[in-house]
Design a protein around this motif. Structure first.
Motif, PDB file in Angstrom:
ATOM      1  N   ASP A  73       0.828  -1.204   0.000  1.00 23.21           N
ATOM      2  CA  ASP A  73       0.000   0.000   0.000  1.00 23.21           C
ATOM      3  C   ASP A  73       0.867   1.260   0.000  1.00 23.21           C
ATOM      4  O   ASP A  73       0.573   2.231  -0.717  1.00 23.21           O
ATOM      5  CB  ASP A  73      -0.923   0.004   1.223  1.00 23.21           C
ATOM      6  CG  ASP A  73      -2.011  -1.059   1.140  1.00 23.21           C
ATOM      7  OD1 ASP A  73      -2.228  -1.595   0.040  1.00 23.21           O
ATOM      8  OD2 ASP A  73      -2.634  -1.354   2.182  1.00 23.21           O
ATOM      9  N   LEU A  74       1.927   1.255   0.807  1.00 23.71           N
ATOM     10  CA  LEU A  74       2.836   2.403   0.836  1.00 23.71           C
ATOM     11  C   LEU A  74       3.547   2.567  -0.507  1.00 23.71           C
ATOM     12  O   LEU A  74       3.732   3.686  -0.997  1.00 23.71           O
ATOM     13  CB  LEU A  74       3.864   2.240   1.952  1.00 23.71           C
ATOM     14  CG  LEU A  74       3.345   2.303   3.388  1.00 23.71           C
ATOM     15  CD1 LEU A  74       4.465   1.992   4.375  1.00 23.71           C
ATOM     16  CD2 LEU A  74       2.744   3.678   3.695  1.00 23.71           C
ATOM     17  N   TRP A  75       3.920   1.444  -1.106  1.00 20.71           N
ATOM     18  CA  TRP A  75       4.617   1.481  -2.395  1.00 20.71           C
ATOM     19  C   TRP A  75       3.717   2.067  -3.478  1.00 20.71           C
ATOM     20  O   TRP A  75       4.171   2.840  -4.328  1.00 20.71           O
ATOM     21  CB  TRP A  75       5.076   0.081  -2.765  1.00 20.71           C
ATOM     22  CG  TRP A  75       5.644  -0.059  -4.147  1.00 20.71           C
ATOM     23  CD1 TRP A  75       5.192  -0.863  -5.153  1.00 20.71           C
ATOM     24  CD2 TRP A  75       6.784   0.630  -4.687  1.00 20.71           C
ATOM     25  NE1 TRP A  75       5.965  -0.732  -6.278  1.00 20.71           N
ATOM     26  CE2 TRP A  75       6.957   0.177  -6.016  1.00 20.71           C
ATOM     27  CE3 TRP A  75       7.659   1.570  -4.183  1.00 20.71           C
ATOM     28  CZ2 TRP A  75       7.976   0.655  -6.845  1.00 20.71           C
ATOM     29  CZ3 TRP A  75       8.683   2.047  -4.999  1.00 20.71           C
ATOM     30  CH2 TRP A  75       8.835   1.586  -6.310  1.00 20.71           C
ATOM     31  N   ALA A  76       2.432   1.740  -3.440  1.00 20.89           N
ATOM     32  CA  ALA A  76       1.501   2.263  -4.445  1.00 20.89           C
ATOM     33  C   ALA A  76       1.423   3.789  -4.369  1.00 20.89           C
ATOM     34  O   ALA A  76       1.268   4.464  -5.397  1.00 20.89           O
ATOM     35  CB  ALA A  76       0.120   1.649  -4.233  1.00 20.89           C
ATOM     36  N   ARG A  77       1.550   4.339  -3.170  1.00 23.22           N
ATOM     37  CA  ARG A  77       1.505   5.794  -2.998  1.00 23.22           C
ATOM     38  C   ARG A  77       2.847   6.444  -3.332  1.00 23.22           C
ATOM     39  O   ARG A  77       2.902   7.544  -3.857  1.00 23.22           O
ATOM     40  CB  ARG A  77       1.116   6.132  -1.551  1.00 23.22           C
ATOM     41  CG  ARG A  77      -0.254   5.645  -1.161  1.00 23.22           C
ATOM     42  CD  ARG A  77      -0.566   5.929   0.294  1.00 23.22           C
ATOM     43  NE  ARG A  77      -0.580   7.363   0.582  1.00 23.22           N
ATOM     44  CZ  ARG A  77      -0.959   7.870   1.756  1.00 23.22           C
ATOM     45  NH1 ARG A  77      -1.347   7.046   2.733  1.00 23.22           N
ATOM     46  NH2 ARG A  77      -0.942   9.175   1.962  1.00 23.22           N
TER      47      ARG A  77
END
Length: 300
Positions: free
Chosen positions: A34-38
């Motif tokens: 999820d952090l990587w997607a942002r």
């Protein structure tokens, strides 16, 4: 759709390998994804390769970037040769350099937590503070070089964002160890009347340095030193992928540098727990709870 964070290609560290082995829906792996997607649109081409062997450092960059976004700021990725991020607040640019120290090496390294030990032991406060103090001094020392190269400018603010999880698996202290490593706050102390044995005073002892095993004294008062006036403040978190939080801002902390030449507006990070130092001592401002923290609570 961009590159996936986890990849089977090449050598990797233990944490990365353990996460890679988990199912894709596992909560620990999911928070990373999820952090990587942002973060992905802002990453450089070396980021994914470095994440394989320096996972906590790269995790902290993604977490910090996203937490600043959730705070309502608009972090911008810095140049590769300079600080990691910058934010623009009321026309002034503040640069942010992220660091996630490990346990260190040699006689002063932080011992690993022994989960099989069934006896009381002292938390290694001194070793943890040494790691914090060394990281702050190292990052603060990079500012003059960035200034000389024109990467940053006179009048810009500078924040050091410290993630302590890699060197602090233990419970934190009060005040937190990162605050102690910046302001020389020592152990809680009481004064007792020798005749009546009554407690007449209580305070935190002043401790301006920690002595390493080699005999070298390391300063624990960088934010009381005018040589660090270019540091606007220190952000801190013990965030790691195994911690389940209701908000990325939970556990985020900020310490204002009382001697800062360019102070950072604390209200810009109102969702962080904030600390400030004055002649009256340490002041703490806790973040206000989010409205949706208790959905059953109705306003009267």
């Amino acid at each position: 759709m961009g590159e996936p964070f986890f990849s089977e290609k090449g050598a990797c560290g233990t944490v990365y390998a353990n996460l890679l082995a988990l199912d894709q829906g596992d909560p620990m792996r999911q928070i990373v994804e999820d952090l990587w997607a942002r973060f992905q649109p802002s990453h450089d081409r070396h980021f994914l390769r470095e994440a394989r062997t320096s996972f906590q450092e790269r995790f902290w960059e993604m977490y910090l970037f996203s937490a600043l976004q959730d705070q309502g700021l608009n972090p911008q990725k810095g140049e590769g040769a300079g600080p990691d991020f910058s934010v623009l607040i009321e026309g002034r640019r503040y640069w942010i350099e992220a660091v996630a120290p490990g346990k260190g090496n040699g006689a002063d390294q932080v011992p690993a937590m022994d989960f099989d030990c069934h006896e009381a032991r002292l938390v290694p406060h001194a070793q943890i503070q040494l790691r914090y103090a060394a990281s702050i001094a190292d990052k603060a020392g990079k500012w003059p070089g960035w200034l000389e190269k024109g990467i940053v400018k006179e009048g810009d603010g500078f924040l050091i964002a410290l993630n302590g999880f890699g060197c602090n698996e233990f419970m934190d202290a009060t005040p937190p160890l990162f605050v102690r490593a910046c302001l020389g706050i020592g152990h809680p102390t009481i004064a007792i009347d020798a005749k009546t044995l009554e407690v007449v005073d209580s305070f935190y002892a002043f401790s301006d340095s920690i002595t390493k095993k080699s005999g070298e004294a390391v300063s624990t008062t960088p934010l009381l030193n005018p040589a660090f006036a270019h540091v606007s403040g220190v952000m801190h978190s013990l965030a790691f992928c195994g911690a389940r939080r209701g908000s990325l801002l939970e556990g985020m902390e900020f310490l204002q540098n009382p001697l800062a030449s360019i102070p950072f507006p604390g209200e810009a990070v109102a969702g962080f727990r904030r600390y400030s130092w004055s002649e009256r001592g340490l002041t703490t401002i806790n973040p206000e709870p989010a409205w949706d923290e208790d959905p059953d609570l109705e306003a009267e």
